[in-house]
Design a protein around this motif. Structure first.
Motif, short mmCIF file in Angstrom:
data_model
loop_
_atom_site.label_atom_id
_atom_site.label_comp_id
_atom_site.label_asym_id
_atom_site.label_seq_id
_atom_site.Cartn_x
_atom_site.Cartn_y
_atom_site.Cartn_z
N LYS B 2 -37.50 52.93 30.74
CA LYS B 2 -37.02 52.18 29.59
C LYS B 2 -37.52 50.75 29.69
O LYS B 2 -37.71 50.21 30.77
N GLU B 3 -37.68 50.12 28.52
CA GLU B 3 -38.12 48.72 28.51
C GLU B 3 -37.03 47.79 29.01
O GLU B 3 -37.33 46.72 29.54
N VAL B 4 -35.77 48.15 28.81
CA VAL B 4 -34.64 47.33 29.23
C VAL B 4 -33.71 48.20 30.07
O VAL B 4 -33.22 49.22 29.59
N GLU B 5 -33.46 47.79 31.30
CA GLU B 5 -32.61 48.54 32.21
C GLU B 5 -31.31 47.79 32.43
O GLU B 5 -31.31 46.58 32.69
N GLN B 6 -30.20 48.53 32.33
CA GLN B 6 -28.88 47.93 32.54
C GLN B 6 -27.99 48.97 33.20
O GLN B 6 -27.91 50.11 32.73
N ASP B 7 -27.33 48.59 34.27
CA ASP B 7 -26.43 49.50 34.98
C ASP B 7 -25.23 49.81 34.08
O ASP B 7 -24.56 48.89 33.64
N PRO B 8 -24.93 51.09 33.83
CA PRO B 8 -23.84 51.43 32.91
C PRO B 8 -22.43 51.19 33.45
O PRO B 8 -21.47 51.22 32.69
N GLY B 9 -22.33 50.99 34.80
CA GLY B 9 -21.01 50.80 35.38
C GLY B 9 -20.25 52.13 35.46
O GLY B 9 -20.89 53.17 35.59
N PRO B 10 -18.93 52.12 35.42
CA PRO B 10 -18.07 50.98 35.09
C PRO B 10 -17.96 49.97 36.23
O PRO B 10 -18.10 50.31 37.39
N LEU B 11 -17.72 48.73 35.83
CA LEU B 11 -17.53 47.64 36.76
C LEU B 11 -16.07 47.21 36.65
O LEU B 11 -15.64 46.77 35.58
N SER B 12 -15.33 47.37 37.73
CA SER B 12 -13.90 47.05 37.72
C SER B 12 -13.65 45.82 38.57
O SER B 12 -14.08 45.76 39.73
N VAL B 13 -12.98 44.82 37.99
CA VAL B 13 -12.69 43.58 38.71
C VAL B 13 -11.24 43.21 38.48
O VAL B 13 -10.65 43.53 37.43
N PRO B 14 -10.61 42.48 39.43
CA PRO B 14 -9.25 42.01 39.20
C PRO B 14 -9.25 40.78 38.30
O PRO B 14 -10.23 40.01 38.25
N GLU B 15 -8.17 40.60 37.59
CA GLU B 15 -8.02 39.45 36.71
C GLU B 15 -8.28 38.16 37.49
O GLU B 15 -7.83 37.99 38.62
N ASN B 22 -26.10 42.11 34.69
CA ASN B 22 -27.52 41.78 34.63
C ASN B 22 -28.33 42.89 33.97
O ASN B 22 -27.88 44.04 33.86
N CYS B 23 -29.51 42.51 33.55
CA CYS B 23 -30.49 43.43 32.98
C CYS B 23 -31.88 43.05 33.49
O CYS B 23 -32.15 41.86 33.71
N THR B 24 -32.71 44.05 33.64
CA THR B 24 -34.12 43.80 33.93
C THR B 24 -34.95 44.36 32.79
O THR B 24 -34.51 45.28 32.08
N TYR B 25 -36.13 43.82 32.62
CA TYR B 25 -36.99 44.29 31.55
C TYR B 25 -38.43 44.32 32.01
O TYR B 25 -38.80 43.67 32.99
N SER B 26 -39.24 45.07 31.30
CA SER B 26 -40.61 45.26 31.74
C SER B 26 -41.63 44.60 30.80
O SER B 26 -42.76 44.33 31.21
N ASN B 27 -41.24 44.32 29.57
CA ASN B 27 -42.18 43.81 28.57
C ASN B 27 -42.18 42.28 28.60
O ASN B 27 -41.20 41.64 28.21
N TRP B 97 -39.84 40.41 15.54
CA TRP B 97 -38.51 39.83 15.53
C TRP B 97 -37.44 40.84 15.14
O TRP B 97 -36.33 40.82 15.64
N GLY B 98 -37.73 41.75 14.24
CA GLY B 98 -36.70 42.65 13.73
C GLY B 98 -36.25 43.73 14.69
O GLY B 98 -35.23 44.36 14.48
N LYS B 99 -37.02 43.96 15.75
CA LYS B 99 -36.78 45.14 16.57
C LYS B 99 -36.08 44.75 17.86
O LYS B 99 -36.70 44.59 18.90
N LEU B 100 -34.77 44.64 17.78
CA LEU B 100 -33.96 44.29 18.93
C LEU B 100 -33.92 45.47 19.89
O LEU B 100 -33.61 46.59 19.49
N GLN B 101 -34.24 45.23 21.16
CA GLN B 101 -34.19 46.27 22.18
C GLN B 101 -32.95 46.06 23.04
O GLN B 101 -32.76 44.99 23.62
N PHE B 102 -32.12 47.09 23.12
CA PHE B 102 -30.86 46.98 23.83
C PHE B 102 -30.92 47.68 25.19
O PHE B 102 -31.60 48.70 25.35
N GLY B 103 -30.16 47.14 26.15
CA GLY B 103 -29.84 47.91 27.33
C GLY B 103 -28.76 48.92 26.98
O GLY B 103 -28.19 48.90 25.88
N ALA B 104 -28.47 49.81 27.93
CA ALA B 104 -27.51 50.88 27.67
C ALA B 104 -26.07 50.37 27.63
O ALA B 104 -25.18 51.07 27.14
N GLY B 105 -25.84 49.16 28.16
CA GLY B 105 -24.49 48.61 28.17
C GLY B 105 -23.79 48.85 29.49
O GLY B 105 -23.95 49.91 30.10
#
Lengths: 112, 112
Positions: B2-15, B22-27, B97-105
């Protein structure tokens, strides 16, 4: 002010039926975008309008998908002969030129 | 890949803890970077928008961009249960400009 408005918020239909999804952008936003979000996945670009023309339709998955925009305002995304793999949330966004996109809450489409 | 890589988690933290995303990208054509927050059954909400490498701060949020490493980060200080959501990185190339590339979240859960 009013944000991006999408209707219907939910749509359930039978396989093979046509569906039409509507997007009302933020007033004055000349650019409008459609995305698809499958369950647990990121957003997938479908199509982008600048004014009433679509410079980039590269994300439309098949010829069953089409979109139009009129009056530099409302846009409709039409899916013909729906298939179960079309089940997803369809998100619309709008923006001023070269500015970040603002999203509606989407239409949740379920194909039975 | 993928052009944009993002760890899907879940990420659990205390209040009260710092959330680090973070995200990494190749383009290397990606020049504009955004972070969106998405609550369940809602559309993505723009949090941060940056162009240049370096840090940008807005309240409890800090966005970092390192173009040489093709790496972007979002930090949330003093996290609250209301920060529990999915965080999406997004980026745009200069030539499309119109083509926003998203990470998986990344799903974030802040526990009281």
């Amino acid at each position: 002010g009013a944000g991006v408005s999408q209707s219907p918020s939910n749509k359930v239909t039978e396989k093979g039926k046509d569906v039409e999804l509507r997007c009302d952008p933020i007033s004055g936003h000349t650019a409008l975008y459609w995305y698809r979000q499958r369950l647990g996945q990121g957003l997938e670009f479908l199509i982008y309008f600048q004014g009433n023309s679509a410079p980039d339709k590269s994300g439309l998955p098949s010829d069953r998908f089409s979109a139009e925009r009129t009056g530099e305002s409302v846009s409709t995304l039409t899916i013909q002969r729906t298939q179960q793999e079309d089940s997803a949330v369809y998100l619309c966004a709008s923006s001023l030129p070269n500015q970040p996109q603002h999203f509606g809450d989407g239409t949740r489409l379920s194909i039975l | 890949q993928k052009e944009v890589e993002q760890d899907p988690g879940p990420l659990s933290v205390p209040e009260g803890a710092i959330v680090s995303l973070n995200c990494t990208y190749s383009n290397s054509a990606f020049q504009y970077f955004m972070w969106y927050r998405q609550y369940s059954r809602k559309g993505p909400e723009l949090l941060m928008y940056t162009y240049s490498s370096g840090n940008k701060e807005d309240g409890r949020f800090t966005a970092q961009v390192d173009k040489s490493s093709k790496y972007i980060s979002l930090f949330i200080r003093d996290s609250q249960p209301s920060d529990s959501a999915t965080y999406l990185c997004a980026m745009i190339p200069t030539d499309s400009w119109g083509k926003l590339q998203f990470g998986a979240g990344t799903q974030v859960v802040v526990t009281p």
